[in-house]
Design a protein around this motif. Structure first.
Motif, PDB file in Angstrom:
ATOM      1  N   MET A  43      -2.173  71.156  42.329  1.00 23.75           N
ATOM      2  CA  MET A  43      -2.796  70.906  43.741  1.00 23.75           C
ATOM      3  C   MET A  43      -1.806  71.552  44.786  1.00 23.75           C
ATOM      4  SD  MET A  43      -1.721  68.891  46.289  1.00 23.75           S
ATOM      5  CE  MET A  43      -2.483  68.793  48.248  1.00 23.75           C
ATOM      6  N   PRO A  44      -0.454  71.387  44.667  1.00 29.15           N
ATOM      7  CA  PRO A  44       0.519  72.018  45.291  1.00 29.15           C
ATOM      8  C   PRO A  44       0.504  73.800  45.231  1.00 29.15           C
ATOM      9  CG  PRO A  44       1.634  70.393  44.507  1.00 29.15           C
ATOM     10  CD  PRO A  44       0.281  70.535  43.991  1.00 29.15           C
ATOM     11  N   ILE A  45       0.179  74.135  44.152  1.00 23.73           N
ATOM     12  CA  ILE A  45       0.026  75.670  43.824  1.00 23.73           C
ATOM     13  C   ILE A  45      -1.243  76.109  44.739  1.00 23.73           C
ATOM     14  CG2 ILE A  45      -0.845  77.357  42.489  1.00 23.73           C
ATOM     15  CD1 ILE A  45       0.721  76.054  40.321  1.00 23.73           C
ATOM     16  N   LEU A  50      -2.139  79.683  47.759  1.00 19.25           N
ATOM     17  CA  LEU A  50      -3.488  80.092  47.576  1.00 19.25           C
ATOM     18  C   LEU A  50      -4.520  79.792  48.836  1.00 19.25           C
ATOM     19  CD1 LEU A  50      -3.960  79.615  43.668  1.00 19.25           C
ATOM     20  CD2 LEU A  50      -3.055  81.812  44.906  1.00 19.25           C
ATOM     21  N   ASP A  51      -4.805  78.496  48.866  1.00 18.36           N
ATOM     22  CA  ASP A  51      -5.732  78.127  49.999  1.00 18.36           C
ATOM     23  C   ASP A  51      -5.375  76.680  50.314  1.00 18.36           C
ATOM     24  OD1 ASP A  51      -8.188  77.117  51.278  1.00 18.36           O
ATOM     25  OD2 ASP A  51      -9.294  78.521  50.243  1.00 18.36           O
ATOM     26  N   ALA A  52      -4.864  76.626  51.685  1.00 17.01           N
ATOM     27  CA  ALA A  52      -4.349  75.348  51.838  1.00 17.01           C
ATOM     28  C   ALA A  52      -5.484  74.298  52.185  1.00 17.01           C
ATOM     29  CB  ALA A  52      -3.498  75.509  53.487  1.00 17.01           C
ATOM     30  N   TYR A 271       6.495  78.141  46.193  1.00 19.06           N
ATOM     31  CA  TYR A 271       6.151  76.877  45.104  1.00 19.06           C
ATOM     32  C   TYR A 271       7.575  76.461  44.370  1.00 19.06           C
ATOM     33  CZ  TYR A 271       4.300  74.307  40.981  1.00 19.06           C
ATOM     34  OH  TYR A 271       3.977  73.489  40.250  1.00 19.06           O
ATOM     35  N   PRO A 272       8.439  77.132  44.040  1.00 21.99           N
ATOM     36  CA  PRO A 272       9.796  76.673  43.581  1.00 21.99           C
ATOM     37  C   PRO A 272      10.564  75.813  44.769  1.00 21.99           C
ATOM     38  CG  PRO A 272       9.911  78.895  43.613  1.00 21.99           C
ATOM     39  CD  PRO A 272       8.639  78.796  43.712  1.00 21.99           C
ATOM     40  N   VAL A 273      10.467  76.325  45.967  1.00 23.22           N
ATOM     41  CA  VAL A 273      11.295  75.804  47.063  1.00 23.22           C
ATOM     42  C   VAL A 273      10.388  74.397  47.377  1.00 23.22           C
ATOM     43  CG1 VAL A 273      11.456  75.713  49.730  1.00 23.22           C
ATOM     44  CG2 VAL A 273      11.778  78.013  48.241  1.00 23.22           C
ATOM     45  N   GLY A 274       9.106  74.342  47.524  1.00 23.00           N
ATOM     46  CA  GLY A 274       8.347  72.984  47.443  1.00 23.00           C
ATOM     47  C   GLY A 274       8.616  72.252  46.327  1.00 23.00           C
ATOM     48  N   VAL A 312       4.617  67.357  50.322  1.00 23.14           N
ATOM     49  CA  VAL A 312       3.750  68.372  49.729  1.00 23.14           C
ATOM     50  C   VAL A 312       2.692  68.783  51.078  1.00 23.14           C
ATOM     51  CG1 VAL A 312       1.658  68.541  48.406  1.00 23.14           C
ATOM     52  CG2 VAL A 312       3.643  67.581  47.531  1.00 23.14           C
ATOM     53  N   ALA A 313       2.189  67.998  51.784  1.00 26.47           N
ATOM     54  CA  ALA A 313       1.142  68.286  52.783  1.00 26.47           C
ATOM     55  C   ALA A 313       1.802  68.715  53.978  1.00 26.47           C
ATOM     56  CB  ALA A 313       0.252  67.277  52.826  1.00 26.47           C
TER      57      ALA A 313
END
Length: 328
Positions: A43-45, A50-52, A271-274, A312-313
């Motif tokens: 989901m975070p990817i 990709l598409d928030a 992604y790695p930062v998050g 995440v959000a």
């Protein structure tokens, strides 16, 4: 009648498992595609890279599916095949009740939403195949009866149908409320799952998990802790993430919103930062907060996972904007 049902289900499971051990790794792969851990990584990817909009929708739907599934497993409080018969080899360790299959329910909702959003025939074919194989894997791996999976699929598709029809009016209504009220509505919605689960648990009275179920589960996985399918820790995880995702989405929207567009290398770096933030919150608070079913432990578990969802959000996208990994 109940014993006949269990015996017939066990015979069917053993028949499938006679396909051979070579099939186990394939089934473990498909069962992983229905695991909460996979959804929480995938989901975070989607959301960050990709598409928030799609990522957030899939995350919220997944938490709703898990919350409803947790309540229903308590209501039915039915066993898994290897809890009934030591003859059934169980290839994965599960501690919750059997009906409905959470993997089947989540797969139907999650992958069904992806297909319904992309609206391409080949995506529908691929997603239906994935949903089927995830459910089938639960049968082959010895952790569900056929009825568990069928009920899971049915509930997952019903939930998807309801979600697609109510999503826009509910979101529009929520956004029409004052900011503080939006946070309160999401918070109360998350706690409603806990309230219903608590009422279901109370309705069970003095019912206890049969000793034979506990013994057979322990024999299958002697290195694991004894099963305690009546506990609410998993539900508190789900509702905490649900509130965090909702609160984070409201918070970042109030600051101009976030989209996942941008050059490819910026998307990849998000992604790695998050993920570092997720690990710091999850592992850090996990080391500090107690486990268990006391009111304090459950409340802190809710807080821990709410902060993960909030990161995440909302907070991670804000960090991406500050680091110039996303466009204003």
């Amino acid at each position: 009648m109940t014993n006949y049902f269990y015996e017939a289900g066990i015979s069917f499971t053993l028949y499938l498992q006679n396909l051979g051990d070579w099939f186990v790794p394939i089934m473990l792969f498909f069962t992983y595609l229905g695991n909460e851990e996979f959804f929480l990584l995938f989901m975070p990817i989607l959301y960050w890279c990709l598409d928030a909009s799609l990522g957030l929708r899939m995350g919220v739907l997944m938490m709703i599916s898990n919350g409803l599934g947790s309540i229903m497993t308590l209501a039915f409080h039915s066993p898994r095949p290897h809890w009934i018969s030591p003859k059934v080899p169980a290839h994965v360790h599960e501690t919750s009740f059997g009906v409905p299959s959470g993997h089947a329910m989540n797969a139907a909702a999650f992958w069904g939403l992806l297909a319904a959003t992309l609206k391409k025939t080949w995506v529908w074919v691929l997603m239906i195949a994935t949903i089927f194989l995830i459910g089938f894997s639960r049968l082959y791996l010895g952790v569900h009866y056929l009825l568990d999976v069928l009920v899971g699929w049915m509930l997952g598709f019903i939930l998807l149908w309801v979600f697609l029809r109510l999503e826009n009016p509910v979101v529009s209504w929520l956004r029409s409320q004052k900011l503080a009220m939006q946070y309160l509505i999401v918070f109360v919605a998350s706690l409603s799952f806990v309230l219903v689960a608590g009422l279901v648990k109370i309705s069970l009275g003095d019912w206890q998990v049969p000793a034979a179920w506990v013994e057979n589960a322990a024999a299958a996985f002697p290195e694991e802790s004894p099963i305690n399918p009546l506990n609410l820790e998993g539900l508190m995880t789900v509702v905490g993430v649900f509130f965090g995702l909702g609160a984070g989405a409201i918070w970042i929207t109030e600051r101009g919103g976030f989209n996942a567009h941008g050059v490819w290398w910026r998307r990849v770096l998000r992604y790695p930062v998050g993920l570092v933030g997720v690990i710091v919150i999850w592992a850090g608070l996990g080391a500090l907060f107690p486990d268990g079913e006391t009111l304090l432990a459950l409340s802190l578990r809710y807080l821990r996972y709410a902060l993960v969802g909030l990161w995440v959000a909302g907070l991670a996208p804000w960090v991406f904007l500050k680091l110039k990994l996303a466009d204003e």
